[in-house]
Design a protein around this motif. Structure first.
Motif, PDB file in Angstrom:
ATOM      1  N   GLU A 212       0.741  -1.152   0.038  1.00  0.00           N
ATOM      2  CA  GLU A 212      -0.023   0.111  -0.153  1.00  0.00           C
ATOM      3  C   GLU A 212       0.980   1.237  -0.021  1.00  0.00           C
ATOM      4  O   GLU A 212       2.061   1.101   0.639  1.00  0.00           O
ATOM      5  CB  GLU A 212      -0.862  -0.093   1.172  1.00  0.00           C
ATOM      6  N   PRO A 213       0.472   2.229  -0.716  1.00  0.00           N
ATOM      7  CA  PRO A 213       1.187   3.593  -0.539  1.00  0.00           C
ATOM      8  C   PRO A 213       1.584   3.972   0.907  1.00  0.00           C
ATOM      9  O   PRO A 213       0.876   3.880   1.671  1.00  0.00           O
ATOM     10  CB  PRO A 213       0.252   4.644  -1.149  1.00  0.00           C
ATOM     11  N   ASP A 214       2.830   4.440   0.844  1.00  0.00           N
ATOM     12  CA  ASP A 214       3.242   5.068   2.041  1.00  0.00           C
ATOM     13  C   ASP A 214       3.585   4.120   3.093  1.00  0.00           C
ATOM     14  O   ASP A 214       3.355   4.386   4.359  1.00  0.00           O
ATOM     15  CB  ASP A 214       2.456   6.268   2.747  1.00  0.00           C
ATOM     16  N   ARG A 215       3.610   2.654   2.779  1.00  0.00           N
ATOM     17  CA  ARG A 215       3.954   1.681   3.736  1.00  0.00           C
ATOM     18  C   ARG A 215       4.719   0.679   3.288  1.00  0.00           C
ATOM     19  O   ARG A 215       4.548  -0.226   2.300  1.00  0.00           O
ATOM     20  CB  ARG A 215       2.407   0.856   3.818  1.00  0.00           C
ATOM     21  N   PRO A 216       6.121   1.158   3.429  1.00  0.00           N
ATOM     22  CA  PRO A 216       7.202   0.276   3.010  1.00  0.00           C
ATOM     23  C   PRO A 216       7.022  -1.052   3.247  1.00  0.00           C
ATOM     24  O   PRO A 216       6.782  -1.558   4.193  1.00  0.00           O
ATOM     25  CB  PRO A 216       8.437   0.689   3.675  1.00  0.00           C
ATOM     26  N   ALA A 217       7.361  -2.125   2.134  1.00  0.00           N
ATOM     27  CA  ALA A 217       7.231  -3.441   2.326  1.00  0.00           C
ATOM     28  C   ALA A 217       8.234  -4.040   3.058  1.00  0.00           C
ATOM     29  O   ALA A 217       9.361  -3.603   3.216  1.00  0.00           O
ATOM     30  CB  ALA A 217       7.186  -4.118   0.959  1.00  0.00           C
ATOM     31  N   THR A 218       7.832  -5.006   4.014  1.00  0.00           N
ATOM     32  CA  THR A 218       8.872  -5.768   4.720  1.00  0.00           C
ATOM     33  C   THR A 218       8.584  -7.361   4.527  1.00  0.00           C
ATOM     34  O   THR A 218       7.630  -7.759   4.243  1.00  0.00           O
ATOM     35  CB  THR A 218       8.771  -5.674   6.223  1.00  0.00           C
ATOM     36  N   GLY A 219       9.918  -8.093   4.699  1.00  0.00           N
ATOM     37  CA  GLY A 219       9.773  -9.339   4.705  1.00  0.00           C
ATOM     38  C   GLY A 219       9.693 -10.084   3.308  1.00  0.00           C
ATOM     39  O   GLY A 219       9.091 -11.074   3.084  1.00  0.00           O
ATOM     40  N   LEU A 220      10.066  -9.210   2.330  1.00  0.00           N
ATOM     41  CA  LEU A 220      10.157  -9.712   1.220  1.00  0.00           C
ATOM     42  C   LEU A 220      10.953 -10.744   0.712  1.00  0.00           C
ATOM     43  O   LEU A 220      12.027 -11.009   1.199  1.00  0.00           O
ATOM     44  CB  LEU A 220      10.180  -8.680  -0.063  1.00  0.00           C
ATOM     45  N   PRO A 221      10.542 -11.791  -0.156  1.00  0.00           N
ATOM     46  CA  PRO A 221      11.501 -12.890  -0.463  1.00  0.00           C
ATOM     47  C   PRO A 221      12.564 -12.496  -1.071  1.00  0.00           C
ATOM     48  O   PRO A 221      12.286 -11.346  -1.861  1.00  0.00           O
ATOM     49  CB  PRO A 221      10.705 -13.828  -1.389  1.00  0.00           C
ATOM     50  N   ALA A 222      13.838 -12.773  -1.060  1.00  0.00           N
ATOM     51  CA  ALA A 222      14.987 -12.342  -1.646  1.00  0.00           C
ATOM     52  C   ALA A 222      15.172 -12.667  -2.923  1.00  0.00           C
ATOM     53  O   ALA A 222      14.723 -13.784  -3.482  1.00  0.00           O
ATOM     54  CB  ALA A 222      16.265 -13.015  -0.971  1.00  0.00           C
ATOM     55  N   LEU A 223      15.505 -11.816  -3.888  1.00  0.00           N
ATOM     56  CA  LEU A 223      15.609 -12.096  -5.340  1.00  0.00           C
ATOM     57  C   LEU A 223      17.037 -12.742  -5.526  1.00  0.00           C
ATOM     58  O   LEU A 223      18.022 -12.402  -4.936  1.00  0.00           O
ATOM     59  CB  LEU A 223      15.529 -10.798  -5.986  1.00  0.00           C
ATOM     60  N   PRO A 224      17.067 -13.647  -6.761  1.00  0.00           N
ATOM     61  CA  PRO A 224      18.292 -14.150  -6.803  1.00  0.00           C
ATOM     62  C   PRO A 224      19.263 -13.169  -7.718  1.00  0.00           C
ATOM     63  O   PRO A 224      19.348 -13.392  -8.870  1.00  0.00           O
ATOM     64  CB  PRO A 224      17.905 -15.348  -7.506  1.00  0.00           C
ATOM     65  N   ARG A 225      19.607 -12.164  -7.200  1.00  0.00           N
ATOM     66  CA  ARG A 225      20.280 -11.107  -7.794  1.00  0.00           C
ATOM     67  C   ARG A 225      21.382 -11.397  -8.645  1.00  0.00           C
ATOM     68  O   ARG A 225      21.812 -10.830  -9.657  1.00  0.00           O
ATOM     69  CB  ARG A 225      20.527  -9.772  -7.054  1.00  0.00           C
ATOM     70  N   ASP A 226      22.191 -12.321  -8.154  1.00  0.00           N
ATOM     71  CA  ASP A 226      23.249 -12.821  -8.884  1.00  0.00           C
ATOM     72  C   ASP A 226      23.028 -13.508 -10.164  1.00  0.00           C
ATOM     73  O   ASP A 226      23.680 -13.502 -11.244  1.00  0.00           O
ATOM     74  CB  ASP A 226      24.059 -13.874  -8.336  1.00  0.00           C
ATOM     75  N   ARG A 227      21.661 -13.718 -10.421  1.00  0.00           N
ATOM     76  CA  ARG A 227      21.201 -14.209 -11.850  1.00  0.00           C
ATOM     77  C   ARG A 227      20.366 -13.452 -12.621  1.00  0.00           C
ATOM     78  O   ARG A 227      19.755 -14.007 -13.459  1.00  0.00           O
ATOM     79  CB  ARG A 227      20.332 -15.608 -11.604  1.00  0.00           C
ATOM     80  N   LEU A 228      20.446 -12.286 -12.146  1.00  0.00           N
ATOM     81  CA  LEU A 228      19.592 -11.206 -13.135  1.00  0.00           C
ATOM     82  C   LEU A 228      20.444 -10.122 -13.620  1.00  0.00           C
ATOM     83  O   LEU A 228      20.128  -8.867 -13.889  1.00  0.00           O
ATOM     84  CB  LEU A 228      18.901 -10.366 -11.824  1.00  0.00           C
ATOM     85  N   ARG A 229      21.711 -10.675 -14.144  1.00  0.00           N
ATOM     86  CA  ARG A 229      22.526  -9.866 -14.884  1.00  0.00           C
ATOM     87  C   ARG A 229      22.301  -9.803 -16.298  1.00  0.00           C
ATOM     88  O   ARG A 229      21.690 -10.668 -16.762  1.00  0.00           O
ATOM     89  CB  ARG A 229      23.877 -10.414 -14.870  1.00  0.00           C
ATOM     90  N   VAL A 230      22.567  -8.511 -16.962  1.00  0.00           N
ATOM     91  CA  VAL A 230      22.128  -8.450 -18.392  1.00  0.00           C
ATOM     92  C   VAL A 230      23.450  -8.426 -19.138  1.00  0.00           C
ATOM     93  O   VAL A 230      24.011  -7.361 -19.134  1.00  0.00           O
ATOM     94  CB  VAL A 230      21.314  -7.244 -18.948  1.00  0.00           C
ATOM     95  N   PRO A 231      23.993  -9.222 -19.810  1.00  0.00           N
ATOM     96  CA  PRO A 231      25.722  -9.235 -20.282  1.00  0.00           C
ATOM     97  C   PRO A 231      25.821  -8.584 -21.479  1.00  0.00           C
ATOM     98  O   PRO A 231      26.882  -8.216 -21.958  1.00  0.00           O
ATOM     99  CB  PRO A 231      25.733 -10.783 -20.232  1.00  0.00           C
ATOM    100  N   MET A 232      24.483  -8.344 -22.155  1.00  0.00           N
ATOM    101  CA  MET A 232      24.853  -8.050 -23.491  1.00  0.00           C
ATOM    102  C   MET A 232      24.642  -6.605 -23.825  1.00  0.00           C
ATOM    103  O   MET A 232      23.942  -6.009 -22.445  1.00  0.00           O
ATOM    104  CB  MET A 232      24.012  -8.796 -24.728  1.00  0.00           C
ATOM    105  N   PRO A 233      25.058  -5.579 -24.880  1.00  0.00           N
ATOM    106  CA  PRO A 233      24.478  -4.301 -24.962  1.00  0.00           C
ATOM    107  C   PRO A 233      23.169  -4.038 -24.479  1.00  0.00           C
ATOM    108  O   PRO A 233      22.392  -4.843 -25.396  1.00  0.00           O
ATOM    109  CB  PRO A 233      25.238  -3.746 -26.237  1.00  0.00           C
TER     110      PRO A 233
END
Length: 291
Positions: A212-233
């Motif tokens: 909801e607006p003005d209510r920062p989310a907590t406890g979100l599942p962690a994203l697999p950030r190491d697999r979210l790379r864009v290697p091409m231009p």
């Protein structure tokens, strides 16, 4: 423009193609609530390439299963990975809105299929979820998402000749391009049996959390950030006046991209490929030719 049917993983998909069949291929992925024909304006100005525009799963004349589980990101990306294999990899991938989510998915999970990535007013999952989690302006602008996920939203959107669907993104944005014969064509695609449910299932299947607006989310599942790379231009073209996706939704994108170019288009919003197709085509051509 040529149209044809193709079988992808046992299901029928509809394709539109512009340009010489032996020219370099660009796979163009539309968003909500569009279909492959949405790329006609851009194709008129993007000469010398083979622009391939499928109706994605759930849209237009392509396969539209009715179960939410059939719209998991991996399945949407899998459709287009199979299509690229048929076209001949690698190709340039261009995505707008939800099409950008599939384009990013291809770039991250199947980089051997994507030579270059172009996104227009679309978001990478990590910066977008980070922006939503803050509960700020992007969170407020995204409150339509929970509404679209609700049961029965398709009936409300379709009522009175799709009046609510037409107005959904018209607030504070220029929808003058969607009128006359073009609007009639869009309505014909929206009216195909099961398509409204298929289109909305993209939102329902998404793991994005919209607080909801003005209510920062907590406890979100962690994203697999190491697999979210864009290697091409990667080229990001942004219509400056977009009120659905805000610039903060792309903050930090550089951390995921090896080679990112940002270009902002003034006097355009979320629908920049309809509002300024010649300008957008010129930006794409110039960026490709600089390679």
């Amino acid at each position: 423009m040529q149209e044809r049917r193709i079988d992808l993983n046992g299901h029928g998909f509809h394709l539109r193609e512009w340009g010489p069949p032996d020219a370099p291929a660009i796979l163009a992925l539309h968003g909500f609530p569009e279909y492959g024909g949405a790329w006609a304006d851009l194709a008129e100005h993007l000469k010398g390439v083979r622009l391939i525009a499928p109706d994605q799963r759930g849209f237009g004349q392509s396969w539209a299963p009715q179960e939410v589980r059939d719209y998991a990101t991996g399945k949407l990306v899998g459709d287009m990975a199979t299509l690229i294999d048929r076209i001949g990899a690698p190709v340039i991938v261009l995505g707008h809105d939800w099409g950008a989510a599939v384009a990013y998915g291809l770039a991250m999970a199947h980089p051997h299929l994507v030579s270059r990535l172009i996104v227009m007013n679309g978001v990478h999952p990590a910066p977008f979820q980070d922006a939503l989690a803050k509960g700020g302006a992007q969170t407020a602008a995204s409150q339509y998402i929970p509404w679209l996920r609700a049961e029965g939203a398709e009936d409300i959107l379709a009522a009175n000749g799709f009046a609510r669907l037409q107005s959904l993104f018209a607030a504070q944005m220029d929808m003058a391009w969607l009128s006359g014969d073009r609007l009639a064509a869009y309505k014909a695609e929206w009216a195909r049996p099961g398509r409204m449910t298929g289109m909305l299932n993209w939102y329902r299947a998404s793991p994005l959390v919209v607080p909801e607006p003005d209510r920062p989310a907590t406890g979100l599942p962690a994203l697999p950030r190491d697999r979210l790379r864009v290697p091409m231009p990667h080229l990001l073209i942004w219509g400056k006046n977009d009120t659905a996706l805000l610039p903060e939704a792309t903050e930090g994108l550089e951390a995921y991209c090896a080679d990112l170019t940002r270009i902002t288009v003034a006097n355009a919003d979320h629908w920049l490929h309809h509002q300024q197709p010649a300008r957008v085509a010129s930006l794409i051509r110039d960026w490709i030719e600089r390679a």
